[in-house]
Design a protein around this motif. Structure first.
Motif, PDB file in Angstrom:
ATOM      1  N   ARG A 178     147.078  59.455  68.628  1.00  0.00           N
ATOM      2  CA  ARG A 178     146.847  59.265  67.186  1.00  0.00           C
ATOM      3  C   ARG A 178     146.913  57.786  66.825  1.00  0.00           C
ATOM      4  N   ALA A 179     147.853  57.079  67.454  1.00  0.00           N
ATOM      5  CA  ALA A 179     147.930  55.632  67.226  1.00  0.00           C
ATOM      6  C   ALA A 179     146.654  54.948  67.687  1.00  0.00           C
ATOM      7  N   ARG A 180     146.119  55.365  68.836  1.00  0.00           N
ATOM      8  CA  ARG A 180     144.876  54.784  69.356  1.00  0.00           C
ATOM      9  C   ARG A 180     143.723  55.053  68.396  1.00  0.00           C
ATOM     10  N   LEU A 181     143.623  56.284  67.881  1.00  0.00           N
ATOM     11  CA  LEU A 181     142.535  56.620  66.967  1.00  0.00           C
ATOM     12  C   LEU A 181     142.590  55.757  65.713  1.00  0.00           C
ATOM     13  N   CYS A 182     143.768  55.633  65.121  1.00  0.00           N
ATOM     14  CA  CYS A 182     143.893  54.815  63.903  1.00  0.00           C
ATOM     15  C   CYS A 182     143.558  53.353  64.194  1.00  0.00           C
ATOM     16  N   ALA A 183     144.000  52.852  65.350  1.00  0.00           N
ATOM     17  CA  ALA A 183     143.683  51.468  65.715  1.00  0.00           C
ATOM     18  C   ALA A 183     142.186  51.294  65.932  1.00  0.00           C
ATOM     19  N   ASP A 184     141.535  52.285  66.556  1.00  0.00           N
ATOM     20  CA  ASP A 184     140.087  52.211  66.766  1.00  0.00           C
ATOM     21  C   ASP A 184     139.335  52.204  65.437  1.00  0.00           C
ATOM     22  N   ILE A 185     139.794  53.017  64.487  1.00  0.00           N
ATOM     23  CA  ILE A 185     139.133  53.051  63.176  1.00  0.00           C
ATOM     24  C   ILE A 185     139.253  51.693  62.499  1.00  0.00           C
ATOM     25  N   ALA A 186     140.460  51.110  62.528  1.00  0.00           N
ATOM     26  CA  ALA A 186     140.650  49.790  61.921  1.00  0.00           C
ATOM     27  C   ALA A 186     139.764  48.744  62.584  1.00  0.00           C
ATOM     28  N   ARG A 187     139.681  48.794  63.916  1.00  0.00           N
ATOM     29  CA  ARG A 187     138.862  47.820  64.652  1.00  0.00           C
ATOM     30  C   ARG A 187     137.388  47.990  64.319  1.00  0.00           C
ATOM     31  N   MET A 188     136.920  49.238  64.235  1.00  0.00           N
ATOM     32  CA  MET A 188     135.508  49.469  63.960  1.00  0.00           C
ATOM     33  C   MET A 188     135.143  49.098  62.521  1.00  0.00           C
ATOM     34  N   ILE A 189     136.071  49.255  61.592  1.00  0.00           N
ATOM     35  CA  ILE A 189     135.817  48.809  60.218  1.00  0.00           C
ATOM     36  C   ILE A 189     135.550  47.308  60.212  1.00  0.00           C
ATOM     37  N   GLN A 190     136.377  46.560  60.947  1.00  0.00           N
ATOM     38  CA  GLN A 190     136.169  45.115  61.010  1.00  0.00           C
ATOM     39  C   GLN A 190     134.846  44.777  61.669  1.00  0.00           C
ATOM     40  N   GLN A 191     134.558  45.397  62.806  1.00  0.00           N
ATOM     41  CA  GLN A 191     133.324  45.071  63.529  1.00  0.00           C
ATOM     42  C   GLN A 191     132.086  45.370  62.693  1.00  0.00           C
ATOM     43  N   ALA A 192     132.118  46.457  61.936  1.00  0.00           N
ATOM     44  CA  ALA A 192     130.933  46.858  61.175  1.00  0.00           C
ATOM     45  C   ALA A 192     130.671  45.951  59.979  1.00  0.00           C
ATOM     46  N   THR A 193     131.702  45.295  59.474  1.00  0.00           N
ATOM     47  CA  THR A 193     131.556  44.558  58.216  1.00  0.00           C
ATOM     48  C   THR A 193     131.867  43.068  58.323  1.00  0.00           C
ATOM     49  N   TRP A 194     132.336  42.620  59.465  1.00  0.00           N
ATOM     50  CA  TRP A 194     132.882  41.269  59.582  1.00  0.00           C
ATOM     51  C   TRP A 194     131.851  40.184  59.264  1.00  0.00           C
ATOM     52  N   ALA A 239     136.902  59.965  74.463  1.00  0.00           N
ATOM     53  CA  ALA A 239     136.231  60.847  73.511  1.00  0.00           C
ATOM     54  C   ALA A 239     136.731  60.587  72.092  1.00  0.00           C
ATOM     55  N   ILE A 240     138.035  60.369  71.953  1.00  0.00           N
ATOM     56  CA  ILE A 240     138.588  60.038  70.641  1.00  0.00           C
ATOM     57  C   ILE A 240     137.987  58.728  70.138  1.00  0.00           C
ATOM     58  N   GLY A 241     137.901  57.735  71.024  1.00  0.00           N
ATOM     59  CA  GLY A 241     137.299  56.465  70.635  1.00  0.00           C
ATOM     60  C   GLY A 241     135.838  56.611  70.249  1.00  0.00           C
ATOM     61  N   ALA A 242     135.123  57.513  70.939  1.00  0.00           N
ATOM     62  CA  ALA A 242     133.713  57.724  70.628  1.00  0.00           C
ATOM     63  C   ALA A 242     133.534  58.295  69.226  1.00  0.00           C
ATOM     64  N   VAL A 243     134.498  59.110  68.787  1.00  0.00           N
ATOM     65  CA  VAL A 243     134.430  59.631  67.418  1.00  0.00           C
ATOM     66  C   VAL A 243     134.442  58.479  66.419  1.00  0.00           C
ATOM     67  N   ALA A 244     135.374  57.532  66.622  1.00  0.00           N
ATOM     68  CA  ALA A 244     135.457  56.383  65.718  1.00  0.00           C
ATOM     69  C   ALA A 244     134.196  55.525  65.800  1.00  0.00           C
ATOM     70  N   GLU A 245     133.715  55.289  67.010  1.00  0.00           N
ATOM     71  CA  GLU A 245     132.557  54.415  67.186  1.00  0.00           C
ATOM     72  C   GLU A 245     131.276  55.038  66.632  1.00  0.00           C
ATOM     73  N   THR A 246     131.240  56.366  66.527  1.00  0.00           N
ATOM     74  CA  THR A 246     130.062  57.041  65.994  1.00  0.00           C
ATOM     75  C   THR A 246     130.106  57.126  64.473  1.00  0.00           C
ATOM     76  N   ALA A 247     131.271  57.463  63.924  1.00  0.00           N
ATOM     77  CA  ALA A 247     131.372  57.754  62.488  1.00  0.00           C
ATOM     78  C   ALA A 247     131.706  56.547  61.625  1.00  0.00           C
ATOM     79  N   VAL A 248     132.522  55.640  62.142  1.00  0.00           N
ATOM     80  CA  VAL A 248     133.049  54.574  61.282  1.00  0.00           C
ATOM     81  C   VAL A 248     131.997  53.548  60.861  1.00  0.00           C
ATOM     82  N   PRO A 249     131.133  53.041  61.759  1.00  0.00           N
ATOM     83  CA  PRO A 249     130.208  51.983  61.323  1.00  0.00           C
ATOM     84  C   PRO A 249     129.384  52.355  60.091  1.00  0.00           C
TER      85      PRO A 249
END
Length: 401
Positions: free
Chosen positions: A219-235, A344-354
């Protein structure tokens, strides 16, 4: 010597993966515009390609991890490298976006590099040295990210398809290199079952989440991945609208930050984790990430931003420490399975977050508050840190449900 050769190959693999990706990043818009006869359709196809890749990666990552536990890491890693080379070659010679979509889906299904690399390191590195090894992997990742776009831009100026040929050549060369120098880290266990329950992503993720320690770390990894992908998508957009920087300035800031992070991970992660331990380093890195994102949301001058970016570089130790912690918690016979579920958890973030983050950023921009997107990132980073803080450090090799 064999272990040293293996680690060198893994570092080269991660570097080449990111270098190949970076080579084509500046060129994808031009190629898709050529194939689709218009920038609007090119943007649509770019999003579709990314989504399909992420979905197939989500579906296949647990299977690849399980296969590496059953048959060994080496064949799965070499298969992933071969598929990556085929994907880049298809980009170079494709005459339609539909052909690209089919091959890119295959590449997503074979995208097991990170899964197997992490499992391989856990196989060959003693627990007290894993954080340093994962730090080196992060450094190779960052260096490839820095070098790729620069080289890709230069090659693309000669011919729009040349970077794809270069990326394919690098992948196939790395495949040949691995074929001759990479030893098997774990022969595998043919008694490891391959069933729908153990290889489909939903069941694989659920099995990890049910475990008290690994579940919190996941769960910690998923939340960290979401935060990272938010930055990458908008930075890049944020830097442009907040500070009025041009593409060259934005590129220099991104490259400089990535390079500083790579050097820090290569040199400092090992000593930091030895001094403070995995849990405290992971939590400290999380707190620094929260500070960076929250501060960025309200930074009004370049000087403030540069200070926050310096803090963000230091947070890189947290990710390596958390990965080391996860590998120490999983059993030796399930490293691939666990890493596959995490991929697979990371792929969820990388697919949905951007897409979601980009839409939210656009809405905030309309109200003149683009920095608030980083408040959202800070919230997810804080949630990740909370999960880490609530996870016991001494419950290693926990019993499986």
């Amino acid at each position: 010597m064999r272990r040293a050769n293996a680690l060198t190959f893994l570092l080269v693999t991660v570097f080449v993966d990111m270098l190949g990706l970076g080579l084509i990043v500046p060129i994808v818009p031009a190629l898709l515009t050529e194939l689709t006869a218009g920038p609007a359709r090119a943007v649509l196809w770019s999003g579709l390609l990314g989504t399909v890749f992420g979905l197939f990666q989500f579906a296949a990552s647990p299977l690849l991890g399980r296969l590496s536990d059953r048959y060994g890491r080496r064949p799965v890693l070499l298969l992933s490298l071969g598929c990556l080379g085929v994907d880049w070659l298809a980009h170079a010679i494709a005459g339609s976006p539909w052909a690209l979509l089919a091959v890119h889906a295959l590449a997503g299904a074979c995208a097991g590099t990170n899964t197997v690399v992490n499992a391989y390191i856990a196989d060959v590195t003693p627990p007290e040295r894993r954080a340093r090894a994962f730090g080196l992997i992060g450094a190779a990742f960052g260096l490839g990210f820095v070098a790729g776009p620069t080289i890709g831009g230069l090659l693309g100026a000669v011919d729009v398809r040349l970077p794809f040929f270069a990326a394919a050549a690098l992948s196939f060369a790395n495949l040949a290199y691995g074929r001759f120098v990479l030893p098997e880290s774990r022969p595998g266990d043919r008694t490891t079952p391959l069933t729908l329950r153990t290889t489909n992503p939903v069941s694989a993720i659920a099995a990890v989440l049910r475990r008290p320690v690994l579940g919190r770390l996941a769960r910690a990894r998923l939340c960290a991945d979401i935060a990272r992908m938010i930055q990458q998508a908008t930075w890049a957009f944020f830097l442009t609208f907040r500070f009025g920087w041009g593409t060259a300035h934005v590129g220099l800031v991104i490259a400089g930050t990535a390079l500083a992070g790579a050097l820090f991970q290569a040199r400092a992660v090992g000593p930091v984790v030895r001094r403070f331990g995995e849990k405290r380093t992971a939590i400290g890195g999380g707190l620094l990430t929260v500070t960076t994102f929250a501060g960025t949301a309200f930074a009004s001058t370049p000087a403030q931003l540069y200070l926050l970016l310096s803090v963000g570089v230091l947070s890189a130790a947290g990710g390596a420490a958390a990965q080391s912690w996860i590998s120490a918690t999983a059993g030796a016979d399930e490293q691939g399975t666990v890493q596959g579920a995490l991929s697979a958890i990371g792929a969820v973030a990388e697919t949905a977050v951007p897409l979601t983050a980009s839409a939210a950023f656009g809405a905030l921009l309309a109200y003149g508050k683009p920095g608030l997107i980083f408040v959202v990132a800070a919230i997810f980073a804080a949630a990740s840190t909370t999960f880490l803080a609530r996870t016991p450090i001494d419950a290693k090799r926990e019993a499986r449900p």
